[in-house]
Scaffold this active site. Structure first.
Site, PDB file in Angstrom:
ATOM      1  N   ARG A  18      -4.344 -14.042 -19.507  1.00  0.00           N
ATOM      2  CA  ARG A  18      -5.875 -14.166 -19.403  1.00  0.00           C
ATOM      3  C   ARG A  18      -6.480 -14.745 -20.369  1.00  0.00           C
ATOM      4  O   ARG A  18      -7.498 -15.419 -20.039  1.00  0.00           O
ATOM      5  CB  ARG A  18      -6.343 -12.627 -19.157  1.00  0.00           C
ATOM      6  CG  ARG A  18      -5.922 -11.934 -17.592  1.00  0.00           C
ATOM      7  CD  ARG A  18      -5.856 -10.473 -17.764  1.00  0.00           C
ATOM      8  NE  ARG A  18      -5.533  -9.913 -16.507  1.00  0.00           N
ATOM      9  CZ  ARG A  18      -4.166  -9.617 -15.870  1.00  0.00           C
ATOM     10  NH1 ARG A  18      -3.331 -10.143 -16.537  1.00  0.00           N
ATOM     11  NH2 ARG A  18      -4.191  -9.062 -14.787  1.00  0.00           N
ATOM     12  N   GLY A  82       5.342 -14.129 -12.432  1.00  0.00           N
ATOM     13  CA  GLY A  82       4.415 -13.630 -11.118  1.00  0.00           C
ATOM     14  C   GLY A  82       2.810 -13.808 -11.474  1.00  0.00           C
ATOM     15  O   GLY A  82       2.039 -14.306 -10.684  1.00  0.00           O
ATOM     16  N   ARG A 110       9.452 -14.173  -4.113  1.00  0.00           N
ATOM     17  CA  ARG A 110       8.453 -13.189  -4.338  1.00  0.00           C
ATOM     18  C   ARG A 110       7.221 -13.676  -3.449  1.00  0.00           C
ATOM     19  O   ARG A 110       6.545 -14.653  -3.552  1.00  0.00           O
ATOM     20  CB  ARG A 110       7.763 -12.786  -6.017  1.00  0.00           C
ATOM     21  CG  ARG A 110       9.164 -12.526  -6.412  1.00  0.00           C
ATOM     22  CD  ARG A 110       8.757 -12.257  -8.178  1.00  0.00           C
ATOM     23  NE  ARG A 110       7.764 -11.345  -8.293  1.00  0.00           N
ATOM     24  CZ  ARG A 110       7.334 -10.995  -9.558  1.00  0.00           C
ATOM     25  NH1 ARG A 110       7.680 -11.831 -10.456  1.00  0.00           N
ATOM     26  NH2 ARG A 110       6.394 -10.204  -9.694  1.00  0.00           N
ATOM     27  N   SER A 154      -2.327  -3.918  -6.885  1.00  0.00           N
ATOM     28  CA  SER A 154      -1.801  -5.143  -7.566  1.00  0.00           C
ATOM     29  C   SER A 154      -2.877  -5.754  -8.267  1.00  0.00           C
ATOM     30  O   SER A 154      -3.739  -6.093  -7.833  1.00  0.00           O
ATOM     31  CB  SER A 154      -1.334  -6.071  -6.381  1.00  0.00           C
ATOM     32  OG  SER A 154      -0.904  -7.531  -7.337  1.00  0.00           O
ATOM     33  N   GLN A 156      -2.504  -8.245  -9.917  1.00  0.00           N
ATOM     34  CA  GLN A 156      -2.672  -9.860  -9.816  1.00  0.00           C
ATOM     35  C   GLN A 156      -3.291 -10.228  -8.780  1.00  0.00           C
ATOM     36  O   GLN A 156      -4.027 -11.180  -8.881  1.00  0.00           O
ATOM     37  CB  GLN A 156      -1.092 -10.021  -9.714  1.00  0.00           C
ATOM     38  CG  GLN A 156      -0.205  -9.977 -10.776  1.00  0.00           C
ATOM     39  CD  GLN A 156       1.306 -10.531 -10.629  1.00  0.00           C
ATOM     40  OE1 GLN A 156       1.620 -10.693  -9.530  1.00  0.00           O
ATOM     41  NE2 GLN A 156       2.009 -10.367 -11.698  1.00  0.00           N
ATOM     42  N   ASP A 303       5.369  -1.514 -14.796  1.00  0.00           N
ATOM     43  CA  ASP A 303       6.584  -2.134 -15.643  1.00  0.00           C
ATOM     44  C   ASP A 303       7.485  -1.374 -16.558  1.00  0.00           C
ATOM     45  O   ASP A 303       8.355  -1.807 -17.063  1.00  0.00           O
ATOM     46  CB  ASP A 303       5.802  -3.246 -16.552  1.00  0.00           C
ATOM     47  CG  ASP A 303       5.113  -4.369 -15.655  1.00  0.00           C
ATOM     48  OD1 ASP A 303       5.447  -4.611 -14.414  1.00  0.00           O
ATOM     49  OD2 ASP A 303       4.273  -5.082 -15.988  1.00  0.00           O
ATOM     50  N   ARG A 334      13.663  -3.973  -8.308  1.00  0.00           N
ATOM     51  CA  ARG A 334      13.883  -3.163  -9.451  1.00  0.00           C
ATOM     52  C   ARG A 334      14.504  -1.916  -9.009  1.00  0.00           C
ATOM     53  O   ARG A 334      14.968  -1.171  -9.717  1.00  0.00           O
ATOM     54  CB  ARG A 334      12.621  -3.075 -10.438  1.00  0.00           C
ATOM     55  CG  ARG A 334      12.547  -4.165 -11.184  1.00  0.00           C
ATOM     56  CD  ARG A 334      11.453  -4.145 -12.363  1.00  0.00           C
ATOM     57  NE  ARG A 334      11.406  -5.485 -13.401  1.00  0.00           N
ATOM     58  CZ  ARG A 334      10.473  -5.675 -13.774  1.00  0.00           C
ATOM     59  NH1 ARG A 334       9.044  -5.019 -13.847  1.00  0.00           N
ATOM     60  NH2 ARG A 334      10.554  -6.826 -14.611  1.00  0.00           N
ATOM     61  N   ARG A 376      13.188  -6.759 -17.791  1.00  0.00           N
ATOM     62  CA  ARG A 376      12.937  -5.550 -18.127  1.00  0.00           C
ATOM     63  C   ARG A 376      14.292  -4.500 -17.724  1.00  0.00           C
ATOM     64  O   ARG A 376      14.468  -3.403 -18.339  1.00  0.00           O
ATOM     65  CB  ARG A 376      11.850  -4.932 -17.421  1.00  0.00           C
ATOM     66  CG  ARG A 376      10.434  -5.674 -17.877  1.00  0.00           C
ATOM     67  CD  ARG A 376       9.303  -4.853 -17.643  1.00  0.00           C
ATOM     68  NE  ARG A 376       8.153  -5.711 -17.614  1.00  0.00           N
ATOM     69  CZ  ARG A 376       7.318  -6.234 -18.720  1.00  0.00           C
ATOM     70  NH1 ARG A 376       7.870  -5.998 -19.794  1.00  0.00           N
ATOM     71  NH2 ARG A 376       6.364  -7.018 -18.729  1.00  0.00           N
TER      72      ARG A 376
HETATM   73  C1  S3P Z   1       0.433  -7.599 -14.142  1.00  0.00           C
HETATM   74  C2  S3P Z   1       0.579  -6.851 -12.928  1.00  0.00           C
HETATM   75  C3  S3P Z   1       1.649  -6.240 -12.151  1.00  0.00           C
HETATM   76  C4  S3P Z   1       2.603  -6.214 -13.348  1.00  0.00           C
HETATM   77  C5  S3P Z   1       2.993  -7.514 -13.942  1.00  0.00           C
HETATM   78  C6  S3P Z   1       1.611  -7.958 -14.823  1.00  0.00           C
HETATM   79  C7  S3P Z   1      -0.866  -8.427 -14.718  1.00  0.00           C
HETATM   80  O1  S3P Z   1       1.821  -6.744 -11.129  1.00  0.00           O
HETATM   81  O2  S3P Z   1       3.929  -5.730 -12.853  1.00  0.00           O
HETATM   82  O3  S3P Z   1       3.999  -7.428 -14.676  1.00  0.00           O
HETATM   83  O4  S3P Z   1      -0.902  -9.053 -15.568  1.00  0.00           O
HETATM   84  O5  S3P Z   1      -1.820  -8.464 -13.633  1.00  0.00           O
HETATM   85  P1  S3P Z   1       1.381  -6.534  -9.639  1.00  0.00           P
HETATM   86  O6  S3P Z   1       0.022  -6.943  -9.678  1.00  0.00           O
HETATM   87  O7  S3P Z   1       1.964  -7.305  -8.789  1.00  0.00           O
HETATM   88  O8  S3P Z   1       1.326  -4.925  -9.479  1.00  0.00           O
END
Ligand code: S3P
Length: 416
Positions: A18, A82, A110, A154, A156, A303, A334, A376
């Site tokens: 970020r 991701g 994904r 989520s 993200q 995580d 996972r 991980r």
């Molecule tokens: C993350 C959000 C999580 C996490 C990833 C980092 C982020 O994913 O598992 O390692 O930085 O916003 P999800 O939003 O898919 O849960």
């Protein structure tokens, strides 16, 4: 083997992504230290450079010169990351760009539908490989507002919508299913965006002037620290202090789970850094009890479940992680990877619906770890094997570079 050490670790990966992305659209020059040094961050840095941003390294400082982003002239390769892929969809759309994202084999499996749906509702024209990468997004006609109820938990997806909201015609709202990591909200607020948070409801106004640049020393990544903390906790007579670790409550669920397991972390020197809570934390070798981990806690340990499952393998009794289906959509499946590796080591673990059950005891046999190309999973099971057999055997360790290239050096450093 005994651990007795005070350790400093690379910066939090989520905040690092970020910081690079938001510094890229800020007014002026940002200075970032202790950026996460994993490969995922290289993907984000290259992506922003492709959009015309100057990002340079001066000793330990990353210098980002914010600017008006331009359309990348080639597809952006998000590698294994991701977070890079999901957050960029929102960030670059907010700048009304037209761009393509690609990724490695794992990332290309994904789901991207989770960001395609809300961004399409906002007016982006999107083509994808049936909801997967490669994806092309055209946001050149601008973005409409959205009021989005999240169907999944989520950070993200939430972040992608909030970032897109910066460039929309009017105020956007996001209602979370469960509270997830809030680094995007915290950073946007500290950079001057108009963002309002009320429980699980977030409101963001379009930017009326540029975000302010910043200076930040990124606190240590609790998701990386969890592996070394597990080692200290599982080895009697050990003690480990992690300095200046991120203590944002949306990320410290593993400390709460450890407490449920009868293990106390001792926090000291707490402070606030650019809106994020951080401090030192110490753990010592302890007896582990099994526990029940409810669905509401899952986002705050998402995580850390691989390493918490490893700790549960040494507990007295049965530990249940409830509703962990999101684990299927990570760098590997996972849920499958955890169960498979625990079983290889002679631990009775299984899936029960969408929950993960680990019957504690002690690993009975040393096994070759299957990393599933997932950093991980690799690190969690190296810890399990080291605790039980002071040795490990694994199919691949290159994947560890995704988040923590210094893993083996740190392991060496913290042993007495
Ligand atoms: C993350 C959000 C999580 C996490 C990833 C980092 C982020 O994913 O598992 O390692 O930085 O916003 P999800 O939003 O898919 O849960």
């Amino acid at each position: 083997m005994i651990i007795d050490s005070i350790v400093s670790l690379p910066g939090d990966k989520s905040i690092s992504h970020r910081s690079i992305m938001l510094a890229s659209i800020a007014n002026g020059v940002s200075h970032i230290t202790n950026l996460n040094d994993g490969k995922d961050l290289e993907s984000t840095i290259k992506a922003m450079q492709l959009c015309g941003v100057s990002i340079e390294k001066d000793d330990d400082t990353i210098i980002v010169k914010g600017c008006l982003l331009k359309n990348p002239t080639e597809p952006i390769d998000c590698g294994n990351s991701g977070t890079t892929s999901r957050l960029l969809t929102g960030l670059l759309s907010s700048q009304h760009l037209s761009f393509s994202l690609i990724g490695d084999e794992s990332l290309s499996k994904r789901p991207m539908n989770r960001v395609i749906a809300p961004l399409t509702e906002m007016g982006c024209t999107i083509t994808s490989n049936d909801g997967l990468l490669p994806i092309h997004i055209d946001a050149s006609s601008g973005l409409e507002k959205i009021h989005y109820q999240m169907p999944i938990a989520s950070a993200q997806v939430k972040s992608a919508i909030l970032l897109a909201g910066l460039g929309s015609e009017d105020t956007c709202t996001v209602k979370e299913l469960r509270h997830s990591r809030d680094h995007t909200e915290i950073m946007l607020e500290s950079m001057g965006a108009n963002i309002r948070i009320d429980g699980n409801n977030i409101e963001i106004d379009p930017l009326s002037c540029s975000l302010e640049s910043f200076v930040m020393n990124i606190p240590a990544d609790p998701s990386s620290a969890a592996f070394f903390i597990a080692l200290a906790v599982l080895l009697k007579g050990s003690s480990l202090t992690v300095e200046n670790i991120l203590l944002n409550p949306t990320r410290t669920g593993f400390i709460d789970v450890l407490e449920k397991m009868g293990v106390q972390g001792l926090v000291s020197n707490q402070s606030i850094n650019n809106g994020e809570s951080c401090g030192n934390i110490q753990f010592i070798g302890s007896d582990i009890q099994s526990c029940n981990i409810p669905a509401e806690m899952i986002p705050s340990i998402i995580d850390e479940i691989p390493i918490l499952a490893v700790i549960a393998a040494f507990a007295k009794g049965k530990t249940v992680f409830h509703e962990v289906e999101e684990l299927r959509f990570k760098e590997s499946d996972r849920l499958h990877a955890i169960v498979k590796n625990l079983q290889l080591f002679g631990i009775n673990a299984y899936e029960e619906g969408n929950s993960l059950v680990v019957e504690g005891g002690r690993p009975t046999k040393m096994a070759k770890i299957l990393s599933f190309d997932d950093h991980r999973i690799a690190m969690a099971f190296i810890i399990l094997s080291l605790v039980s057999f002071e040795d490990y055997d694994i199919d691949d360790t290159a994947c560890i570079d995704i988040s923590l290239p210094g893993f083996f050096n740190i392991l060496k450093d913290i042993q007495r």
